[in-house]
Write an enzyme that holds these catalytic residues in place. Structure first.
Site, PDB file in Angstrom:
ATOM      1  N   HIS A 101       0.857  -1.169   0.015  1.00  0.00           N
ATOM      2  CA  HIS A 101      -0.083   0.059   0.064  1.00  0.00           C
ATOM      3  C   HIS A 101       0.912   1.168  -0.191  1.00  0.00           C
ATOM      4  O   HIS A 101       2.040   1.261   0.400  1.00  0.00           O
ATOM      5  CB  HIS A 101      -0.865   0.015   1.077  1.00  0.00           C
ATOM      6  CG  HIS A 101      -1.688  -1.115   1.485  1.00  0.00           C
ATOM      7  ND1 HIS A 101      -1.474  -2.252   2.015  1.00  0.00           N
ATOM      8  CD2 HIS A 101      -3.048  -1.187   1.397  1.00  0.00           C
ATOM      9  CE1 HIS A 101      -2.610  -2.995   2.093  1.00  0.00           C
ATOM     10  NE2 HIS A 101      -3.608  -2.576   1.950  1.00  0.00           N
ATOM     11  N   ASP A 104       2.484   2.092   3.503  1.00  0.00           N
ATOM     12  CA  ASP A 104       3.213   1.280   3.852  1.00  0.00           C
ATOM     13  C   ASP A 104       4.649   1.833   3.784  1.00  0.00           C
ATOM     14  O   ASP A 104       5.570   1.467   4.317  1.00  0.00           O
ATOM     15  CB  ASP A 104       3.398  -0.198   3.265  1.00  0.00           C
ATOM     16  CG  ASP A 104       2.025  -0.845   3.352  1.00  0.00           C
ATOM     17  OD1 ASP A 104       1.198  -0.563   4.379  1.00  0.00           O
ATOM     18  OD2 ASP A 104       1.445  -1.590   2.415  1.00  0.00           O
ATOM     19  N   GLU A 232     -10.764  -6.854  -4.425  1.00  0.00           N
ATOM     20  CA  GLU A 232     -10.517  -7.939  -3.324  1.00  0.00           C
ATOM     21  C   GLU A 232     -11.979  -7.858  -2.410  1.00  0.00           C
ATOM     22  O   GLU A 232     -12.269  -6.848  -1.493  1.00  0.00           O
ATOM     23  CB  GLU A 232      -9.451  -7.559  -2.326  1.00  0.00           C
ATOM     24  CG  GLU A 232      -9.012  -8.297  -1.365  1.00  0.00           C
ATOM     25  CD  GLU A 232      -7.811  -8.305  -0.538  1.00  0.00           C
ATOM     26  OE1 GLU A 232      -7.850  -8.484   0.828  1.00  0.00           O
ATOM     27  OE2 GLU A 232      -6.991  -7.818  -1.147  1.00  0.00           O
ATOM     28  N   GLU A 268      -8.893 -13.377  -0.779  1.00  0.00           N
ATOM     29  CA  GLU A 268      -8.159 -13.559   0.453  1.00  0.00           C
ATOM     30  C   GLU A 268      -8.995 -14.640   1.136  1.00  0.00           C
ATOM     31  O   GLU A 268     -10.115 -14.684   1.410  1.00  0.00           O
ATOM     32  CB  GLU A 268      -8.142 -12.175   1.101  1.00  0.00           C
ATOM     33  CG  GLU A 268      -7.510 -12.469   2.672  1.00  0.00           C
ATOM     34  CD  GLU A 268      -7.438 -11.376   3.563  1.00  0.00           C
ATOM     35  OE1 GLU A 268      -7.570 -11.513   4.432  1.00  0.00           O
ATOM     36  OE2 GLU A 268      -7.017 -10.531   2.768  1.00  0.00           O
ATOM     37  N   HIS A 271     -11.032 -13.563   4.254  1.00  0.00           N
ATOM     38  CA  HIS A 271     -12.206 -12.680   3.729  1.00  0.00           C
ATOM     39  C   HIS A 271     -13.401 -13.708   3.222  1.00  0.00           C
ATOM     40  O   HIS A 271     -14.474 -13.437   3.559  1.00  0.00           O
ATOM     41  CB  HIS A 271     -11.999 -11.814   2.537  1.00  0.00           C
ATOM     42  CG  HIS A 271     -10.852 -10.562   3.117  1.00  0.00           C
ATOM     43  ND1 HIS A 271     -10.759  -9.571   2.127  1.00  0.00           N
ATOM     44  CD2 HIS A 271     -10.444 -10.207   4.250  1.00  0.00           C
ATOM     45  CE1 HIS A 271      -9.913  -8.818   3.049  1.00  0.00           C
ATOM     46  NE2 HIS A 271      -9.652  -9.204   3.981  1.00  0.00           N
ATOM     47  N   ASP A 296      -4.456 -13.576  -1.649  1.00  0.00           N
ATOM     48  CA  ASP A 296      -4.060 -13.239  -0.206  1.00  0.00           C
ATOM     49  C   ASP A 296      -3.873 -14.478   0.546  1.00  0.00           C
ATOM     50  O   ASP A 296      -5.096 -15.060   0.965  1.00  0.00           O
ATOM     51  CB  ASP A 296      -4.716 -12.173   0.157  1.00  0.00           C
ATOM     52  CG  ASP A 296      -4.359 -10.756  -0.212  1.00  0.00           C
ATOM     53  OD1 ASP A 296      -3.453 -10.777  -1.117  1.00  0.00           O
ATOM     54  OD2 ASP A 296      -4.649  -9.886   0.282  1.00  0.00           O
ATOM     55  N   ASP A 307     -11.098 -10.314  11.042  1.00  0.00           N
ATOM     56  CA  ASP A 307     -10.074 -10.664  10.200  1.00  0.00           C
ATOM     57  C   ASP A 307      -8.951 -11.019  11.015  1.00  0.00           C
ATOM     58  O   ASP A 307      -8.128  -9.980  11.281  1.00  0.00           O
ATOM     59  CB  ASP A 307      -9.889  -9.625   9.060  1.00  0.00           C
ATOM     60  CG  ASP A 307      -9.078  -9.987   8.005  1.00  0.00           C
ATOM     61  OD1 ASP A 307      -8.618 -11.297   7.875  1.00  0.00           O
ATOM     62  OD2 ASP A 307      -9.049  -9.205   6.985  1.00  0.00           O
TER      63      ASP A 307
END
Length: 439
Positions: A101, A104, A232, A268, A271, A296, A307
């Site tokens: 990201h 990050d 996502e 993911e 998720h 992911d 999560d």
């Protein structure tokens, strides 16, 4: 290598009998599986966020992990040290890709202009390390959910100035992804949802979300970015209801807004289970629609409703994840990104390596087992036999759209229903256990 992790050796494959915790027991990157090296099948990626910026905090607890770079006061110098740490870690693990990201890479600055300058500065450092090591960018994305400005959403915010700010942030993140040769770009709507319908214009928010995605598609063409766009799915958390609930919901949204041809899924595992599906279900559904793009790789705690992003260790999940990847023809622009974090009490830097080792080993063995299932035609033969009735007779006419209610009613009146056959679920599970436990 910079020596940030000087106490940790390069992680090598030593086989399943190895007792060395800093070794792979199942992941042999050069092993050939179905005509391709294991490392090329799996395309492992390091998640910049959990690995480099994760502090071990949770909603009820302060940070527990202090990394070697955390004691650097200047944020830009700290960000540069993180780059060194990321690439040293990937080199020691033999990981060929990373994902990020924008936030990050560098923290927020006082102004958007300064923030973007800082992004360019750190992108310079990342580019140098990419050239030195040959490590590639799997995908980039933008964090449009952490800052308080996004409390009402980003593309779905009730405030058009926030929409504009999110657009500027995504634009820059796309530019950096393009500059670094990223193979994809992910949209995760972290706060694209609602807490209550009492203050939500549902249609406007969904339409605005689509508008943002269309702008991204248009801008990609303008700058020549040919990477794959991903959505996502996630049903909830941080918002009560997020618009990208699951694969089916996303597919419907893309069709409705004429975006279907531009996006694939970044699925993911955690998720999927939050959406009350299995990981396998979401991958299967993506694959049969030609939308399985990237993964992911993590797992959640089924006793908890949020999560947890744990490193994957479930061999059953990994097997069927790789089964779907193989059935889809393998990854193209996607891969296995470890969107996973060590537990709050696992605060040593060694624990970061242990997490990646178990995740990489799990998916390596999952790949081996999945390949055997595909090569032996195990599930295909079961499905072919179960649905054989649709290959001729009235079943073939149904599939070919050559009958309607009148014809089917006439057929049912004349023939009724013949004896049903068992689904043999328990037998199939026994066969799958045999492949997993005996591999």
């Amino acid at each position: 290598m910079s020596g940030i992790f000087s106490s940790i050796p390069k992680i090598e494959y030593k086989g399943r009998e190895s007792k060395d915790p800093f070794s792979f027991k199942f992941y042999d990157p050069e092993e050939v599986v179905m005509g391709k090296k294991m490392k090329d099948h799996l395309r492992f990626a390091l998640s910049y966020w959990h690995t480099l910026t994760g502090e071990g905090s949770d909603p009820f607890g302060d940070p527990t992990a202090v990394r070697p770079w955390d004691n650097i006061a200047d944020p830009i110098e700290q960000a540069k040290e993180r780059v060194k740490a990321a690439f040293e870690m990937m080199e020691k693990l033999g990981i060929g890709y990373f994902c990020f990201h924008d936030r990050d890479i560098v923290p927020e600055a006082d102004t958007l202009e300064e923030y973007q300058r800082n992004l360019d500065t750190i992108a310079d450092e990342i580019e140098k390390e990419m050239k030195r090591t040959g490590i590639k960018l799997l995908w980039g994305t933008s964090n449009c959910f952490s800052h308080p400005r996004f409390m009402h959403g980003a593309a779905t915010s009730s405030n058009p100035e926030v929409f504009a700010y999110a657009a500027a942030q995504i634009k820059k993140a796309m530019e950096i992804t393009h500059r670094l040769g990223g193979e994809g770009y992910v949209f995760w709507g972290g706060r694209e949802g609602y807490e209550t319908l009492l203050n939500t214009d549902l249609k406007l928010e969904l339409d605005n979300f689509a508008r943002m995605l269309k702008m991204a598609v248009d801008y990609a063409k303008k700058i020549g970015f040919k990477g794959q766009f991903y959505i996502e799915p996630k049903p909830k958390e941080p918002t009560k209801h997020q618009y990208d609930v699951d694969t089916s919901t996303v597919l419907g949204f893309l069709r409705e807004h004429d975006l279907y041809d531009h996006f694939k899924m970044n699925i993911e595992a955690n998720h999927a289970t939050l959406a009350m599906h299995t990981f396998h279900h979401e991958l299967y559904l993506s694959r049969i629609h030609g939308k399985l793009g990237s993964i992911d790789a993590n797992q959640g705690d089924l006793m908890l409703g949020w999560d947890t992003d744990q490193f994957p260790s479930n061999i059953y999940d990994a097997t069927f994840a790789m089964y779907e990847v193989l059935k889809a023809g393998g990854f193209t622009t996607g891969g296995l990104n470890f969107d996973a974090k060590v537990r709050r009490a696992s605060f040593d830097v060694e624990d970061l390596f242990y997490g990646y080792i178990v995740g990489m080993d799990t998916f390596a063995q999952g790949l081996r087992i999945a390949a055997k299932l595909v090569e032996d035609n195990v599930l295909e033969s079961i499905l072919d036999k179960r649905y054989n009735g649709y290959n001729d007779g009235i079943g073939k006419k149904i599939v070919d759209n050559k009958v309607g209610f009148e014809e089917l009613s006439e057929y049912a009146m004349k023939n009724g229903v013949s004896k049903l056959e068992s689904g043999r679920q328990e037998m199939i599970e026994s066969i799958i256990n045999q492949y997993i436990l005996c591999s």
